[in-house]
Motif scaffolding. Structure first.
Motif: not given
Length: 312
Positions: A256-264, A272-288
């Motif tokens: 969800g976060s990757i598509f938001y950043v790169y499919l535009q 806003k893309d910086r915040v979305a980048t945090i989701v797939y680079t940092v937050l996702s790895s922490m929550l997994n």
């Protein structure tokens, strides 16, 4: 001559990473926040790896893939967060030209490895639910090893391609990156030469590499959904959904976060893309680790055994 051209293509020797905030009062709170997130990521994923390695009952393809996903998540986050933490305390907030390209190389190599492993995990669940009698032969050690090798190799080749194309560009004016890491879109915006070819490769090869694993995951879960609906037992349906629920949550968060950043379009790249980048680079790895362990009885048991051994 070609090698010389690849090396001497830019007058810029370093870039300035503006980060998440330019206000001095935000730097310490952000440092503490991301330090805690990084430590939780490393410890959580390391515990998952150790629990899987230590418990013979967890030596199945699903958990082997999960252990490699956890290892990749640790490396992925380490590519980004330590530099972020250093920049929170630094006034210059610089990164060298070579350091920037190196960070971007591992960002894409490890990020796409994550993506391919998630696709392999979805395929594993598809075989386990839709073709359980042939699971052992289909998901053999050789097949699992081949999937992991392909995931890693293709991701690194994809990353190398984009780095070599970036090396052909000239950066001669601004060196300020409006981001907390070296990403391809902010870098292309800084180039004072044509980025047409780079953008075409991103829209073709890059799109294929990004979307193909997601399509494989979607296809697997459509087949799983059809198979589960046909199950006569409610308990069987619940068990099937419970084994897939964690993976679906991770996939949704990651893609969800990757598509938001790169499919535009490149021109619409904003804060806003910086915040979305945090989701797939940092937050996702922490929550997994939490997502996979909270709803998985076998993994919970493996973690309890691991912690019991450490206490002993």
């Amino acid at each position: 001559m070609m090698m010389e051209k690849l090396i001497h293509t830019s007058n810029v020797t370093e870039f300035i990473l503006l980060g998440l905030s330019s206000r001095p009062e935000d730097q310490k709170p952000l440092f503490v926040l991301f330090l805690v997130m990084y430590l939780v990521t490393v410890v959580g994923n390391l515990l998952i790896i150790l629990a899987i390695r230590a418990d013979p009952q967890l030596q199945t393809p699903m958990y082997i893939f999960l252990s490699y996903l956890s290892f990749t998540d640790i490396c992925f986050t380490t590519t980004i967060v330590p530099k972020m933490l250093a920049n929170f305390w630094s006034e210059k907030k610089t990164i060298s030209y070579a350091g920037c390209l190196t960070q971007m190389y591992f960002l894409y190599a490890l990020g796409n490895t994550d993506s391919c492993i998630l696709a392999a995990m979805a395929y594993d669940r598809y075989v386990a639910i839709c073709d359980p009698f042939h699971y052992i032969t289909t998901m053999s050690h050789c097949r699992c090893a081949s999937l992991l090798i392909c995931s890693c190799s293709l991701s690194h080749l994809h990353s190398l391609l984009h780095i070599l194309l970036l090396k052909l560009l000239t950066f001669c004016d601004s060196n300020v990156i409006h981001h907390f890491l070296c990403d391809i879109n902010p870098l292309l915006k800084l180039s004072c030469t044509s980025t047409f070819f780079n953008e075409m490769v991103i829209k073709t090869e890059g799109l294929v590499v990004l979307v193909t694993p997601f399509l494989c995951i979607s296809f697997s879960y459509i087949r799983i959904l059809v198979a589960v609906i046909k199950m006569p037992s409610a308990a069987g349906k619940y068990k099937a959904f419970s084994t897939c629920g964690s993976h679906i949550t991770v996939v949704t968060l990651f893609y969800g976060s990757i598509f938001y950043v790169y499919l535009q379009p490149l021109s619409s790249y904003t804060v806003k893309d910086r915040v979305a980048t945090i989701v797939y680079t940092v937050l996702s790895s922490m929550l997994n680790p939490f997502i996979y362990s909270l709803r998985n009885k076998d993994l919970k048991q493996g973690l309890r055994k691991l912690m019991g051994r450490r206490k002993f």
